[in-house]
Design an enzyme around this catalytic site. Structure first.
Site, PDB file in Angstrom:
ATOM      1  N   LYS A  45      44.192  29.757  31.257  1.00  0.00           N
ATOM      2  CA  LYS A  45      44.687  30.099  32.513  1.00  0.00           C
ATOM      3  C   LYS A  45      45.729  31.088  32.737  1.00  0.00           C
ATOM      4  CE  LYS A  45      42.403  25.963  34.423  1.00  0.00           C
ATOM      5  NZ  LYS A  45      42.578  24.718  35.147  1.00  0.00           N
ATOM      6  N   GLU A 104      36.084  18.867  29.521  1.00  0.00           N
ATOM      7  CA  GLU A 104      37.816  19.207  29.617  1.00  0.00           C
ATOM      8  C   GLU A 104      38.722  18.480  29.925  1.00  0.00           C
ATOM      9  OE1 GLU A 104      39.839  22.809  32.338  1.00  0.00           O
ATOM     10  OE2 GLU A 104      37.655  22.380  32.727  1.00  0.00           O
ATOM     11  N   ASP A 151      35.436  17.714  33.939  1.00  0.00           N
ATOM     12  CA  ASP A 151      36.917  17.872  33.814  1.00  0.00           C
ATOM     13  C   ASP A 151      37.397  16.666  34.217  1.00  0.00           C
ATOM     14  OD1 ASP A 151      39.343  18.745  33.581  1.00  0.00           O
ATOM     15  OD2 ASP A 151      39.246  20.102  35.250  1.00  0.00           O
TER      16      ASP A 151
END
Length: 320
Positions: free
Chosen positions: A267, A218, A190
């Site tokens: 999310k 990510e 990430d």
């Protein structure tokens, strides 16, 4: 079962290890637990995490949004009116996605209790368990390798490695971890928007050539640079996942219609809760794109809702 009251409590918990990314460093989890009351004495719980560098939500904003906008919009509504309640939540003010997510969670909690069913069953009931990863914060390569080894010894099979601070050092960080953990351990990266598009392609290609066996990467570039994200996706083999670029249904359509990424990271704090998350998931399913469900420094309250959605729907392949 009518919605009758709301209360917000602050939760602060010191972290075992500092959480450090390309965007921020956190030493204490500070979040807000929402209690939504009904006229029959039932309580629904939700959570709002203030993450200014990602959502722009501040502590004071969350309380103000809930007390003065969201709750008044849904007061006295029947819990079973999910569609109407969510319409009110989403239309009573723009943005403020963490505050919306907290109330959304509490409403779904009340609805599941009213139905006397686990929430994951209400959301689809696809499975009753899901495997998660653990994050390795960005540090010196040797320290990150030591943390990774500790997490594997604790039983984690998937590691999410934070990078995005100095691409040359990022490669050393990942190599140190790959050389330390068993080969069957999955490694995800990430970058938290830390690379430029060309820097991302150069860095990822080197990792590919080195055989570091990365599962996915990510948000390699800034959230607003959709063209840059597409450039990275088109010019690398490792799957690219959008995170900070994805908040709304419209973001999902723009990302997928442009084939700007391979995977979406949903999310609840970014999209405003379970209701919108399910719509984003359906959009992704229409494009044949997998989704991951993530969280943002939340307690077990918020994470339990993410896990419930992951267990409810087959389109979510991973939980972080």
């Amino acid at each position: 079962m009518k919605i009758s009251g709301v209360d917000i409590k602050t939760l602060e918990v010191p972290l075992e290890k500092n959480f450090k990314t390309a965007l921020r460093e956190v030493t204490t989890l500070k979040t807000f637990i929402i209690e939504l009351y009904t006229d029959d004495g039932s309580i629904g719980y939700g959570e709002a995490a203030a993450t200014p560098v990602i959502t722009g939500d501040l502590e004071g904003n969350i309380k103000d949004a809930i007390y003065n906008y969201i709750f008044p919009a849904i007061k006295d509504m029947e819990v079973e009116e999910i569609e109407n309640i969510m319409s009110k939540i989403n239309k009573c003010l723009i943005k403020n996605t963490s505050a919306k997510a907290a109330v959304d969670m509490a409403v779904y909690d009340l609805f599941a209790k009213m139905c006397n069913k686990p929430l994951y069953v209400i959301l689809g009931g696809a499975r009753d368990n899901v495997e998660t990863d653990i994050t390795v914060s960005v540090k010196h390569p040797k320290e990150m390798a030591e943390d990774a080894k500790e997490y594997v010894e604790r039983g984690f099979n998937t590691l999410k490695i934070k990078v995005g601070i100095d691409s040359e050092l990022d490669i050393k960080r990942v190599k140190a971890i790959r050389d330390t953990v068993p080969k069957d351990i999955k490694i995800r990266l990430d970058a938290n928007q830390g690379w430029s598009p060309k820097e991302a392609v150069r860095t990822i290609r080197r990792m590919e050539d080195m055989g570091l066996d990365i599962e996915l990467i990510e948000q390699p570039v800034p959230y607003y640079d959709i063209e840059g994200l597409k450039y990275v996706t088109d010019n690398t083999y490792i799957p690219i996942m959008a995170d900070e670029s994805l908040f709304s249904l419209q973001d999902a359509v723009r990302l997928l219609s442009n084939r700007a990424c391979d995977i979406l990271n949903i999310k609840l704090m970014k999209c405003g809760g379970l209701y919108n998350a399910q719509k984003i998931l359906s959009i992704a399913e229409a494009y044949g794109v997998e989704c991951m469900i993530g969280s943002m420094m939340e307690s077990g309250v918020g994470i339990s809702y993410a896990a419930s959605l992951a267990c409810g729907r087959l389109g979510i392949k991973r939980l972080i």
